[in-house]
Design a protein around this motif. Structure first.
Motif, PDB file in Angstrom:
ATOM      1  N   GLY A 214       0.808  -1.326  -0.139  1.00 30.09           N
ATOM      2  CA  GLY A 214      -0.010  -0.017  -0.055  1.00 30.09           C
ATOM      3  C   GLY A 214       0.762   1.345   0.072  1.00 30.09           C
ATOM      4  N   VAL A 215       2.181   1.176   0.409  1.00 34.32           N
ATOM      5  CA  VAL A 215       3.165   2.478   0.593  1.00 34.32           C
ATOM      6  C   VAL A 215       3.930   2.369  -0.856  1.00 34.32           C
ATOM      7  N   LEU A 216       4.327   1.265  -1.175  1.00 35.38           N
ATOM      8  CA  LEU A 216       4.906   1.190  -2.575  1.00 35.38           C
ATOM      9  C   LEU A 216       4.331   1.735  -3.627  1.00 35.38           C
ATOM     10  N   VAL A 217       2.686   1.687  -3.803  1.00 37.31           N
ATOM     11  CA  VAL A 217       2.323   2.074  -4.905  1.00 37.31           C
ATOM     12  C   VAL A 217       1.940   3.475  -4.791  1.00 37.31           C
ATOM     13  N   MET A 218       2.246   4.230  -3.856  1.00 35.63           N
ATOM     14  CA  MET A 218       2.023   5.693  -3.534  1.00 35.63           C
ATOM     15  C   MET A 218       2.825   6.536  -4.364  1.00 35.63           C
ATOM     16  N   PRO A 219       2.334   7.672  -4.740  1.00 36.85           N
ATOM     17  CA  PRO A 219       3.310   8.618  -5.510  1.00 36.85           C
ATOM     18  C   PRO A 219       4.398   9.149  -4.107  1.00 36.85           C
ATOM     19  N   GLU A 220       5.627   9.527  -4.584  1.00 32.96           N
ATOM     20  CA  GLU A 220       6.672   9.671  -3.385  1.00 32.96           C
ATOM     21  C   GLU A 220       6.121  10.570  -2.724  1.00 32.96           C
ATOM     22  N   GLN A 221       5.384  11.763  -2.725  1.00 28.45           N
ATOM     23  CA  GLN A 221       4.914  12.864  -1.913  1.00 28.45           C
ATOM     24  C   GLN A 221       3.898  12.149  -0.660  1.00 28.45           C
ATOM     25  N   GLU A 222       3.338  11.547  -1.366  1.00 26.70           N
ATOM     26  CA  GLU A 222       2.053  10.793  -0.341  1.00 26.70           C
ATOM     27  C   GLU A 222       2.932   9.658   0.422  1.00 26.70           C
ATOM     28  N   ARG A 223       3.695   8.981  -0.283  1.00 25.64           N
ATOM     29  CA  ARG A 223       4.465   8.121   0.695  1.00 25.64           C
ATOM     30  C   ARG A 223       5.170   8.592   1.800  1.00 25.64           C
ATOM     31  N   GLU A 224       5.921   9.752   1.344  1.00 28.87           N
ATOM     32  CA  GLU A 224       6.717  10.569   2.699  1.00 28.87           C
ATOM     33  C   GLU A 224       5.725  11.035   3.586  1.00 28.87           C
ATOM     34  N   ALA A 225       4.492  11.542   3.227  1.00 28.86           N
ATOM     35  CA  ALA A 225       3.405  12.067   3.980  1.00 28.86           C
ATOM     36  C   ALA A 225       3.109  10.809   5.063  1.00 28.86           C
ATOM     37  N   THR A 226       3.170   9.764   4.572  1.00 29.44           N
ATOM     38  CA  THR A 226       2.480   8.572   5.291  1.00 29.44           C
ATOM     39  C   THR A 226       3.782   8.019   6.280  1.00 29.44           C
ATOM     40  N   LEU A 227       5.021   8.151   5.980  1.00 28.80           N
ATOM     41  CA  LEU A 227       5.919   7.580   6.781  1.00 28.80           C
ATOM     42  C   LEU A 227       6.318   8.623   7.579  1.00 28.80           C
ATOM     43  N   ASP A 228       6.316   9.930   7.507  1.00 31.87           N
ATOM     44  CA  ASP A 228       6.948  10.894   8.327  1.00 31.87           C
ATOM     45  C   ASP A 228       6.092  10.772   9.774  1.00 31.87           C
ATOM     46  N   PRO A 229       4.653  10.491   9.856  1.00 31.71           N
ATOM     47  CA  PRO A 229       4.066  10.489  10.981  1.00 31.71           C
ATOM     48  C   PRO A 229       4.770   9.292  11.947  1.00 31.71           C
ATOM     49  N   ILE A 230       4.825   8.255  11.181  1.00 28.31           N
ATOM     50  CA  ILE A 230       5.143   7.037  11.974  1.00 28.31           C
ATOM     51  C   ILE A 230       6.794   7.166  12.472  1.00 28.31           C
ATOM     52  N   ARG A 231       7.486   7.867  11.812  1.00 28.90           N
ATOM     53  CA  ARG A 231       8.907   8.167  12.180  1.00 28.90           C
ATOM     54  C   ARG A 231       8.862   9.307  13.374  1.00 28.90           C
ATOM     55  N   ALA A 232       8.037  10.057  13.346  1.00 29.57           N
ATOM     56  CA  ALA A 232       7.809  10.842  14.439  1.00 29.57           C
ATOM     57  C   ALA A 232       7.360  10.532  15.643  1.00 29.57           C
ATOM     58  N   TYR A 233       6.284   9.418  15.463  1.00 26.43           N
ATOM     59  CA  TYR A 233       5.739   8.713  16.617  1.00 26.43           C
ATOM     60  C   TYR A 233       6.980   7.988  17.180  1.00 26.43           C
ATOM     61  N   LEU A 234       7.663   7.043  16.636  1.00 26.18           N
ATOM     62  CA  LEU A 234       8.822   6.263  16.974  1.00 26.18           C
ATOM     63  C   LEU A 234       9.842   7.010  17.724  1.00 26.18           C
ATOM     64  N   THR A 235      10.098   7.972  17.299  1.00 28.84           N
ATOM     65  CA  THR A 235      11.233   8.704  17.867  1.00 28.84           C
ATOM     66  C   THR A 235      10.681   9.531  19.208  1.00 28.84           C
ATOM     67  N   SER A 236       9.505   9.478  19.415  1.00 27.45           N
ATOM     68  CA  SER A 236       8.660  10.244  20.406  1.00 27.45           C
ATOM     69  C   SER A 236       8.742   9.212  21.638  1.00 27.45           C
ATOM     70  N   ARG A 237       8.727   7.883  21.228  1.00 26.87           N
ATOM     71  CA  ARG A 237       8.003   6.836  22.519  1.00 26.87           C
ATOM     72  C   ARG A 237       9.210   6.349  23.187  1.00 26.87           C
ATOM     73  N   PRO A 238       9.298   6.378  24.455  1.00 24.06           N
ATOM     74  CA  PRO A 238      10.351   5.772  25.141  1.00 24.06           C
ATOM     75  C   PRO A 238      10.911   4.329  25.033  1.00 24.06           C
ATOM     76  N   GLU A 239       9.489   3.715  24.271  1.00 21.36           N
ATOM     77  CA  GLU A 239      10.038   2.249  24.103  1.00 21.36           C
ATOM     78  C   GLU A 239      10.646   2.207  22.729  1.00 21.36           C
ATOM     79  N   THR A 240      10.797   2.998  21.976  1.00 24.05           N
ATOM     80  CA  THR A 240      11.351   2.958  20.496  1.00 24.05           C
ATOM     81  C   THR A 240      12.394   4.046  20.257  1.00 24.05           C
TER      82      THR A 240
END
Length: 259
Positions: A214-240
């Motif tokens: 579902g991510v691979l078929v996205m246009p690049e801009q949409e892909r980054e918009a999907t992955l950026d919040p995941i990255r931000a969440y993971l770098t904000s959590r003490p577990e990750t």
């Protein structure tokens, strides 16, 4: 998912084959053993084998593994990782093997891509009497609080219902069903799951999400918009946020035996 959309998604992995090989998880050995438990012999076909994540587990268990994969780039990665395994181009809908030639057919995170109207008869054809058909899926343990919140942040393109502990059984219950009158040739399906933690960093988990269809078929801009919040969440959590962590997962198995 419509047929054209399914084909688009299922054919998207080749462009990311090296990343798939590097970042996708392997499978719990206990799950693979359970999948093969009723098989009458050691000959096992890994169908839609990808880069060989499940094939490698078969080799460790001593199975006579054969891998079949339609994408040339994925098949090349499999060959590099497992040079002694017999690996063939082909698909679930056109299996390049003789009748009754294997004791089990397994599929790792792939059975949902099969067109079972066509693949069902092919799988029944290559399976010996008493042979086993098993689908395996690696799923996120969303009973863990931070994983459940990750699921909400990620969106369905990165973590769909089939990818979580709470819903994988319902989402895959009918994935094996061979149609066209073949249902009578198979016994009752069974489902279970096995714990399977994976070591990850925030960056490597984001890279794993980037290999989802579902991510691979996205246009690049949409892909980054999907992955950026995941990255931000993971770098904000003490577990990750700090180095390596264990991602709570399970390997779910659906198996059915040919009568």
């Amino acid at each position: 998912m419509e047929q054209n959309e399914r084909l688009l998604h299922s054919s998207s992995f080749g462009a990311a084959a090296p990343a798939y090989a590097e970042h996708r998880p392997d499978y719990a050995q206990a799950a693979v053993r359970w999948a093969l438990e009723p098989a009458p012999g050691p000959r096992v076909l890994d169908l839609g084998a990808g880069t060989g994540k499940l094939t490698a587990a078969l080799v460790v268990l001593g199975a006579e593994a054969i891998a079949v994969e339609p994408d040339p780039a994925m098949l090349a990665e499999l060959g590099r990782a497992l040079p002694t395994v017999r690996a063939l181009p082909g698909s679930a809908e056109a299996v390049p093997l003789p009748d009754a030639s294997v004791d089990a057919v397994v599929a790792g995170n792939a059975m949902h891509w099969f067109d079972m109207d066509v693949a069902g008869p092919e799988i029944a054809r290559v399976l010996a009497p008493g042979g086993v058909l098993a689908g395996l899926w690696n799923v996120f343990d969303n009973q863990v609080d931070w994983v459940a919140r990750l699921e909400r942040v990620s969106g369905s393109a990165a973590i769909g219902p089939r990818d979580t502990r709470s819903s994988w059984r319902a989402e895959t219950a009918g994935a094996h069903l061979p149609r066209a009158g073949l249902v009578a040739r198979f016994g009752s399906p069974e489902q279970t799951e096995f714990p399977h933690g994976q070591r990850r960093t925030a960056d490597s988990l984001v890279a794993t999400f980037a290999t989802k269809a579902g991510v691979l078929v996205m246009p690049e801009q949409e892909r980054e918009a999907t992955l950026d919040p995941i990255r931000a969440y993971l770098t904000s959590r003490p577990e990750t946020a700090h180095g390596e962590f264990t991602l709570p997962m399970l390997t779910g198995v659906l198996r059915v035996q040919r009568l």
